[in-house]
Write a protein that holds these residues in place. Sequence first.
Motif, mmCIF file in Angstrom:
data_model
loop_
_atom_site.group_PDB
_atom_site.id
_atom_site.type_symbol
_atom_site.label_atom_id
_atom_site.label_comp_id
_atom_site.label_asym_id
_atom_site.label_seq_id
_atom_site.Cartn_x
_atom_site.Cartn_y
_atom_site.Cartn_z
ATOM 1 N N ALA A 215 0.839 -1.204 0.000
ATOM 2 C CA ALA A 215 0.000 0.000 0.000
ATOM 3 C C ALA A 215 0.872 1.251 0.000
ATOM 4 N N ARG A 216 1.954 1.227 0.780
ATOM 5 C CA ARG A 216 2.866 2.370 0.802
ATOM 6 C C ARG A 216 3.576 2.539 -0.533
ATOM 7 N N ILE A 217 3.909 1.442 -1.177
ATOM 8 C CA ILE A 217 4.559 1.524 -2.492
ATOM 9 C C ILE A 217 3.613 2.128 -3.522
ATOM 10 N N ASP A 218 2.349 1.753 -3.487
ATOM 11 C CA ASP A 218 1.372 2.325 -4.422
ATOM 12 C C ASP A 218 1.232 3.834 -4.203
ATOM 13 N N ALA A 219 1.158 4.257 -2.938
ATOM 14 C CA ALA A 219 1.061 5.698 -2.651
ATOM 15 C C ALA A 219 2.322 6.430 -3.101
ATOM 16 N N ALA A 220 3.494 5.827 -2.854
ATOM 17 C CA ALA A 220 4.753 6.449 -3.279
ATOM 18 C C ALA A 220 4.857 6.511 -4.802
ATOM 19 N N GLN A 221 4.333 5.499 -5.470
ATOM 20 C CA GLN A 221 4.337 5.492 -6.934
ATOM 21 C C GLN A 221 3.484 6.632 -7.486
ATOM 22 N N GLN A 222 2.343 6.878 -6.880
ATOM 23 C CA GLN A 222 1.486 7.989 -7.315
ATOM 24 C C GLN A 222 2.175 9.339 -7.108
ATOM 25 N N GLN A 223 2.784 9.524 -5.925
ATOM 26 C CA GLN A 223 3.498 10.769 -5.658
ATOM 27 C C GLN A 223 4.689 10.953 -6.593
ATOM 28 N N TYR A 224 5.369 9.876 -6.880
ATOM 29 C CA TYR A 224 6.500 9.926 -7.808
ATOM 30 C C TYR A 224 6.051 10.372 -9.194
ATOM 31 N N GLN A 225 4.924 9.842 -9.652
ATOM 32 C CA GLN A 225 4.424 10.196 -10.975
ATOM 33 C C GLN A 225 4.017 11.658 -11.033
ATOM 34 N N VAL A 226 3.372 12.143 -9.963
ATOM 35 C CA VAL A 226 2.957 13.555 -9.918
ATOM 36 C C VAL A 226 4.165 14.476 -10.002
ATOM 37 N N HIS A 227 5.194 14.206 -9.220
ATOM 38 C CA HIS A 227 6.376 15.070 -9.206
ATOM 39 C C HIS A 227 7.223 14.901 -10.465
ATOM 40 N N LYS A 228 7.149 13.740 -11.070
ATOM 41 C CA LYS A 228 7.849 13.565 -12.342
ATOM 42 C C LYS A 228 7.228 14.442 -13.428
ATOM 43 N N GLU A 229 5.909 14.463 -13.503
ATOM 44 C CA GLU A 229 5.233 15.313 -14.490
ATOM 45 C C GLU A 229 5.521 16.791 -14.233
ATOM 46 N N LYS A 230 5.527 17.182 -12.967
ATOM 47 C CA LYS A 230 5.843 18.578 -12.639
ATOM 48 C C LYS A 230 7.266 18.923 -13.042
ATOM 49 N N TYR A 231 8.198 18.037 -12.776
ATOM 50 C CA TYR A 231 9.603 18.262 -13.137
ATOM 51 C C TYR A 231 9.776 18.383 -14.649
ATOM 52 N N GLU A 232 9.161 17.498 -15.399
ATOM 53 C CA GLU A 232 9.297 17.544 -16.855
ATOM 54 C C GLU A 232 8.640 18.782 -17.444
ATOM 55 N N ARG A 233 7.511 19.207 -16.864
ATOM 56 C CA ARG A 233 6.850 20.414 -17.360
ATOM 57 C C ARG A 233 7.721 21.654 -17.134
ATOM 58 N N LEU A 234 8.311 21.778 -15.955
ATOM 59 C CA LEU A 234 9.156 22.932 -15.668
ATOM 60 C C LEU A 234 10.458 22.882 -16.462
ATOM 61 N N ARG A 235 10.972 21.703 -16.710
ATOM 62 C CA ARG A 235 12.175 21.608 -17.542
ATOM 63 C C ARG A 235 11.884 22.098 -18.955
ATOM 64 N N SER A 236 10.715 21.759 -19.472
ATOM 65 C CA SER A 236 10.328 22.255 -20.792
ATOM 66 C C SER A 236 10.163 23.772 -20.785
ATOM 67 N N ASP A 237 9.557 24.314 -19.706
ATOM 68 C CA ASP A 237 9.397 25.769 -19.598
ATOM 69 C C ASP A 237 10.747 26.479 -19.565
ATOM 70 N N VAL A 238 11.692 25.933 -18.832
ATOM 71 C CA VAL A 238 13.022 26.548 -18.748
ATOM 72 C C VAL A 238 13.711 26.528 -20.107
ATOM 73 N N THR A 239 13.600 25.431 -20.805
ATOM 74 C CA THR A 239 14.227 25.330 -22.126
ATOM 75 C C THR A 239 13.671 26.379 -23.086
ATOM 76 N N ILE A 240 12.356 26.539 -23.070
ATOM 77 C CA ILE A 240 11.728 27.524 -23.966
ATOM 78 C C ILE A 240 12.123 28.944 -23.575
ATOM 79 N N LYS A 241 12.115 29.237 -22.272
ATOM 80 C CA LYS A 241 12.454 30.593 -21.829
ATOM 81 C C LYS A 241 13.913 30.934 -22.109
ATOM 82 N N LEU A 242 14.798 29.976 -21.975
ATOM 83 C CA LEU A 242 16.204 30.226 -22.296
ATOM 84 C C LEU A 242 16.385 30.546 -23.781
ATOM 85 N N LYS A 243 15.632 29.858 -24.608
ATOM 86 C CA LYS A 243 15.731 30.109 -26.046
ATOM 87 C C LYS A 243 15.239 31.512 -26.387
ATOM 88 N N PHE A 244 14.074 31.891 -25.868
ATOM 89 C CA PHE A 244 13.549 33.220 -26.154
ATOM 90 C C PHE A 244 14.395 34.316 -25.514
#
Length: 363
Positions: free
Chosen positions: A278-307
């Motif tokens: 049960a703890r692994i399932d909860a940790a997996q969900q939190q991991y996925q949420v923070h992974k999506e947030k990390y990838e979204r901000l990495r994309s934002d930084v890449t675009i802003k650096l270019k502009f």
Amino acid sequence: MTDSIMSKAATMEIPINSNGDTGTLPEDDSLEQAAKLQWSLDEKVGSSRGTRDLQQVMVSGPNLNETSIVSGGYGGTAEGIIPTSSIKGSNMHHSSSSSSMTAEETTRGVAVEKLETMRKWGLNTYKCTKQMISERFGRGSRTVDLELEAQIEVLRDTKRKYENVLRLARALTNHFYNMVQTQHALGDTFADLSQKSPELRDEFGYNAETQKLLCKNGETLLGAVNFFVSSINTLVNKTMEDTLMTIKMYENARLEFDAYRSDLEELSMGPRDAVTMARIDAAQQQYQVHKEKYERLRSDVTIKLKFLEENKVKVMHKQLLLFHNAISAYFAGNQQQLEQTLKQFNIKLRPPGADKPSWLEEQ
């Protein structure tokens, strides 16, 4: 007497003849008369009692507070009688208690929500602090984007150098402003001495005109340099700073992502009982949420650096050309080229005394 007659009638035997008809006995007439007498007595007593009750109601009227509601049908016992006054009191008490319970439940819900928020914040802070300490002492692993990290480091170095250019340009503006003010005062002094010294009138006059011309060209150059300083300040403290704020959010998201990734890896290496799963399932969900947030901000930084890079090149190309042409024209003494430079870059000079606040602003 009536009771004795009715008891006697109740104990009489009624003989039946061969045809099944009741026989005629001498006591039948007395029994019928006794029944009629009992009915007339009951009718008189009931009518007199009803008259008295009606008169009492007509005089005093019904008391609503003493009105009773009978539960059950006609002829119910006294246990089913409920006074209306007790019903009113119970309704009011129930409404007030229900409203107080509603307010209490609302307050309790807000408190529970705040406690849950604090719990999540504390847990997230603990995980991130643990990850940061692990990375600092070389025990934890971190996610690294080498290309993006290099671009971020170049931006920070560029910002430091541009801040130095901005500091020096402001110092030049201050010094040149003081020089222009000195030239303006010197020209006024020469003009005054030209009027009061007839033998040196021409010499003082030439110098007064020269200083006034230099003062005028200096104010024009100050307009160009001030525009240069304002543009560099916008580029450094607004455009670059906005990109660095996004980079800071990206770095925080990267730290959270690595913290929850490490947590998931530690749980996956442990036993696989029901609680751990049960703890692994909860940790997996939190991991996925923070992974999506990390990838979204990495994309934002890449675009802003270019502009930002494109905007920086465009802005600095214009500002460096302005600075060069204005400085060259001023020290060459080419007043026409200096004024043409300001027109080329759409720079409008402030009229004399515009920097001084009005009397209303001074109040």
